[in-house]
Design a protein around this motif. Structure first.
Motif, PDB file in Angstrom:
ATOM      1  N   LEU A 193      35.869  36.371  49.471  1.00 30.82           N
ATOM      2  CA  LEU A 193      37.016  35.747  48.804  1.00 30.82           C
ATOM      3  C   LEU A 193      38.425  36.369  49.589  1.00 30.82           C
ATOM      4  N   LYS A 194      39.594  35.710  49.198  1.00 33.15           N
ATOM      5  CA  LYS A 194      40.959  36.128  49.858  1.00 33.15           C
ATOM      6  C   LYS A 194      41.268  37.505  48.682  1.00 33.15           C
ATOM      7  N   ALA A 195      42.354  38.037  49.367  1.00 33.36           N
ATOM      8  CA  ALA A 195      42.664  39.147  48.879  1.00 33.36           C
ATOM      9  C   ALA A 195      43.865  38.453  47.624  1.00 33.36           C
ATOM     10  N   ALA A 196      43.963  39.055  46.347  1.00 33.73           N
ATOM     11  CA  ALA A 196      44.801  38.401  45.368  1.00 33.73           C
ATOM     12  C   ALA A 196      45.435  39.456  44.354  1.00 33.73           C
ATOM     13  N   TYR A 197      46.153  38.833  43.530  1.00 36.91           N
ATOM     14  CA  TYR A 197      46.846  39.696  42.432  1.00 36.91           C
ATOM     15  C   TYR A 197      45.527  40.276  41.526  1.00 36.91           C
ATOM     16  N   HIS A 198      45.729  41.472  41.150  1.00 38.47           N
ATOM     17  CA  HIS A 198      44.850  41.926  40.157  1.00 38.47           C
ATOM     18  C   HIS A 198      45.587  42.785  39.075  1.00 38.47           C
ATOM     19  N   HIS A 199      45.585  42.606  37.931  1.00 34.85           N
ATOM     20  CA  HIS A 199      46.501  43.050  36.884  1.00 34.85           C
ATOM     21  C   HIS A 199      46.107  44.994  36.935  1.00 34.85           C
ATOM     22  N   LEU A 200      46.849  45.655  36.408  1.00 27.33           N
ATOM     23  CA  LEU A 200      46.808  47.181  35.950  1.00 27.33           C
ATOM     24  C   LEU A 200      46.299  46.649  34.554  1.00 27.33           C
ATOM     25  N   THR A 201      46.022  48.038  33.768  1.00 24.48           N
ATOM     26  CA  THR A 201      45.493  47.875  32.341  1.00 24.48           C
ATOM     27  C   THR A 201      46.284  48.989  31.850  1.00 24.48           C
ATOM     28  N   ASN A 202      46.635  48.886  30.389  1.00 25.35           N
ATOM     29  CA  ASN A 202      47.304  49.738  29.462  1.00 25.35           C
ATOM     30  C   ASN A 202      46.382  50.975  29.290  1.00 25.35           C
ATOM     31  N   TRP A 203      44.907  50.523  29.197  1.00 23.16           N
ATOM     32  CA  TRP A 203      44.006  51.687  29.185  1.00 23.16           C
ATOM     33  C   TRP A 203      44.018  52.456  30.164  1.00 23.16           C
ATOM     34  N   GLY A 204      43.642  53.764  30.023  1.00 24.28           N
ATOM     35  CA  GLY A 204      43.621  54.617  31.304  1.00 24.28           C
ATOM     36  C   GLY A 204      44.807  55.283  31.845  1.00 24.28           C
ATOM     37  N   THR A 205      44.525  55.424  33.094  1.00 22.03           N
ATOM     38  CA  THR A 205      45.719  56.252  33.816  1.00 22.03           C
ATOM     39  C   THR A 205      46.243  55.694  35.085  1.00 22.03           C
ATOM     40  N   ASN A 206      45.175  54.602  35.445  1.00 21.68           N
ATOM     41  CA  ASN A 206      45.387  53.989  36.820  1.00 21.68           C
ATOM     42  C   ASN A 206      46.680  53.326  37.066  1.00 21.68           C
ATOM     43  N   SER A 207      47.374  53.738  38.215  1.00 18.92           N
ATOM     44  CA  SER A 207      48.911  53.087  38.436  1.00 18.92           C
ATOM     45  C   SER A 207      48.721  52.255  40.013  1.00 18.92           C
ATOM     46  N   VAL A 208      47.502  52.106  40.549  1.00 19.38           N
ATOM     47  CA  VAL A 208      47.716  51.601  42.077  1.00 19.38           C
ATOM     48  C   VAL A 208      46.058  50.723  41.901  1.00 19.38           C
ATOM     49  N   PHE A 209      46.198  49.369  42.316  1.00 19.00           N
ATOM     50  CA  PHE A 209      45.041  48.622  42.308  1.00 19.00           C
ATOM     51  C   PHE A 209      45.203  47.975  43.784  1.00 19.00           C
ATOM     52  N   ILE A 210      43.995  47.940  44.771  1.00 20.25           N
ATOM     53  CA  ILE A 210      44.139  47.326  46.021  1.00 20.25           C
ATOM     54  C   ILE A 210      43.085  46.212  45.977  1.00 20.25           C
ATOM     55  N   ALA A 211      43.371  45.319  46.157  1.00 20.63           N
ATOM     56  CA  ALA A 211      42.355  44.291  46.640  1.00 20.63           C
ATOM     57  C   ALA A 211      42.311  43.907  47.997  1.00 20.63           C
ATOM     58  N   VAL A 212      40.993  43.835  48.739  1.00 21.15           N
ATOM     59  CA  VAL A 212      40.748  43.860  50.023  1.00 21.15           C
ATOM     60  C   VAL A 212      40.102  42.281  50.317  1.00 21.15           C
ATOM     61  N   GLY A 213      40.808  41.680  50.774  1.00 24.65           N
ATOM     62  CA  GLY A 213      40.358  40.428  51.231  1.00 24.65           C
ATOM     63  C   GLY A 213      39.437  40.092  52.215  1.00 24.65           C
ATOM     64  N   GLU A 214      39.037  38.796  52.682  1.00 30.29           N
ATOM     65  CA  GLU A 214      38.052  38.902  53.599  1.00 30.29           C
ATOM     66  C   GLU A 214      38.928  38.816  55.165  1.00 30.29           C
ATOM     67  N   ALA A 215      38.219  39.443  55.983  1.00 37.60           N
ATOM     68  CA  ALA A 215      38.880  39.494  57.413  1.00 37.60           C
ATOM     69  C   ALA A 215      38.736  37.992  58.108  1.00 37.60           C
ATOM     70  N   LYS A 216      39.831  37.763  58.716  1.00 40.73           N
ATOM     71  CA  LYS A 216      39.684  36.329  59.380  1.00 40.73           C
ATOM     72  C   LYS A 216      40.847  36.340  60.520  1.00 40.73           C
ATOM     73  N   LYS A 217      40.803  35.222  61.282  1.00 41.39           N
ATOM     74  CA  LYS A 217      41.435  35.024  62.338  1.00 41.39           C
ATOM     75  C   LYS A 217      42.974  34.338  61.776  1.00 41.39           C
TER      76      LYS A 217
END
Length: 277
Positions: free
Chosen positions: A194-218
């Motif tokens: 899959l391609k990298a895309a937006y992913h939401h944060l959540t109000n639950w917990g304490t996480n402040s950074v989300f990183i989606a890693v897409g498929e490597a390609k030319k």
């Protein structure tokens, strides 16, 4: 708790108390030319557990937050906090099949960690979860609410736990393996083609950074003179809580992450060792 805040960062969490209402999304394309050669060299000795791009992204993210500590903050109950450690979490697919189970992995880091030690920590987690019936503690807690207790009992308990979350009072046994209580959550979408895309944060917990890693390609890349070359690349999608710092701080943070991934030899340095970027 952080007390020496400027007036703006004191007021902002009061005006905008919800993490999900304060997301900023950034896309960054990483040139993998140096990374491909680096991984080939690392794997030339045929280690039992191969080094791969995702391990390097995890290490680069941990080093970035170690060197850019404002990114390792979170806001809870309208108050700023600084974490005592830098940690990363991700989902481990036990089997690449429609009905394949999932488990949660968390990597706790120190300033002395390097790519090699992070690689070993990931291997330890993945090997213990994949191909077994092991269930993490957070999943066990959710199973109690959804599979044991009737809904009229479980729902008010869950709502009570959410109230505890807002005040930082959730029992450690509930959240010890909860990815949303870590510094960074990563999703290796490339492993699913899959391609990298937006992913939401959540109000639950304490996480402040989300990183989606897409498929490597030319990808066609252009230099300053407009000349085009085809490069092997990967796209990252970063979602951050914009209340933590200003745009300049975010810009330098993303530049550091990109520098580390395009110069992967830097990942062999301790996480706490500064680099030029």
């Amino acid at each position: 708790m952080i007390r020496d805040l400027d007036s703006m960062h004191y007021v902002v969490p009061i005006l905008y108390p919800n993490r999900c209402d304060n997301e900023a999304f950034i896309e960054e394309i990483i040139d993998l030319t140096a990374m491909d050669a680096f991984l080939e060299d690392k794997n030339a000795a045929n280690p039992a557990y191969k080094y791969n791009l995702f391990q390097c992204v995890v290490t680069a993210a941990l080093k970035t937050l170690t060197l850019r500590p404002k990114m390792n903050r979170f806001i809870a109950n309208r108050t700023f906090y600084q974490r005592n450690e830098v940690s990363a979490s991700f989902v481990v697919k036990k089997e690449f099949a429609d009905n394949g189970g999932e488990a949660l992995a968390i990597v706790h880091s120190t300033k002395e960690d390097t790519l090699d030690s992070i690689h070993d920590k990931i291997y330890s987690q993945v090997s213990s979860l994949r191909g077994t019936e092991t269930v993490d503690s957070s999943t066990k807690a959710m199973d109690v609410f959804t599979k044991v207790l009737p809904r009229f009992v479980s729902r008010p308990i869950i709502e009570f736990v959410c109230m505890l979350d807002r005040h930082g009072k959730v029992p450690q046994s509930f959240i010890s393996s909860d990815p949303y209580y870590t510094s960074i959550v990563l999703s290796n979408l490339g492993s699913l083609k899959l391609k990298a895309a937006y992913h939401h944060l959540t109000n639950w917990g304490t996480n402040s950074v989300f990183i989606a890693v897409g498929e490597a390609k030319k990808t066609p890349m252009y230099d300053e003179d407009g000349a085009m070359t085809i490069k092997h690349t990967v796209k990252l999608g970063l979602t951050i809580d914009e209340r933590l710092a200003d745009g300049y701080y975010y810009s330098k943070t993303v530049r550091l992450l990109k520098t580390l991934l395009e110069n992967p030899k830097l990942l062999e340095l301790p996480l706490g060792e500064k680099v030029d970027y």
